[in-house]
Motif scaffolding. Structure first.
Motif: not given
Length: 167
Positions: A3, A5, A10, A12-13, A25
């Motif tokens: 993960q 950040s 913001q 995102w995975e 994501n």
């Protein structure tokens, strides 16, 4: 899975199910990456060109600072273990205050590089411990202030012995 950040919130995975596949994501992420050397890269994504430079990486804290097309971007990563600790309410367990530095092995103190009352930052050299004919620089495990130095120059120390206490 990671993960990622940014300071702006913001999130995102990122997953990498195979060595040459990346999903962002949950969607495939297609890019072309060229290593230019010395921490610099050229990235092509969806017809756009990006210049990326790795400014700094802190592997322990999982923080990365990049310059993307000249703009500074700070990224923080959490792996599945960090996320699990967070879900269990233990995310601050690793951030506990460090009160002392102990000898990682038996040896001889050959240099003391700090004094009581001195402010230190994580990674600053505190002492030099000679063990098995090698000099080992013992560094500050966290930001803090040196309280007491429990050893003197040329002291023989045992593994686990307290060397420095922080205030």
């Amino acid at each position: 899975m990671l993960q990622i950040s940014t300071g702006s919130g913001q999130l995102w995975e990122v997953d990498y199910p195979t060595a040459d596949t990346v999903t962002l994501n949950g969607h495939p992420f297609a890019w072309d990456l060229a290593d230019l050397g010395e921490g610099r890269f050229h990235v092509l994504h969806e017809g756009r060109s990006y210049n990326a430079e790795v400014v700094s990486v802190d592997f322990a804290a999982k923080n990365i600072v990049l310059k993307l097309n000249g703009q500074r971007v700070e990224l923080n990563a959490k792996d599945r273990f960090d996320l699990l600790l967070e879900r269990l309410g233990m995310s601050n367990a690793a951030a506990a205050k460090v009160n002392e530095l102990k000898a990682p092995m038996p040896g001889l103190i050959v240099d003391i590089r700090v004094a009581p009352g001195q402010a230190v930052q994580k990674g600053d050299p505190l002492l030099v411990l000679e063990a098995m004919k090698m000099e080992n620089i013992l560094k500050a495990p966290a930001d803090g202030t040196v309280g007491t130095i429990k050893v003197t120059l040329r002291d023989n120390v045992q593994k686990g012995q307290v060397l420095v206490q922080f205030s």
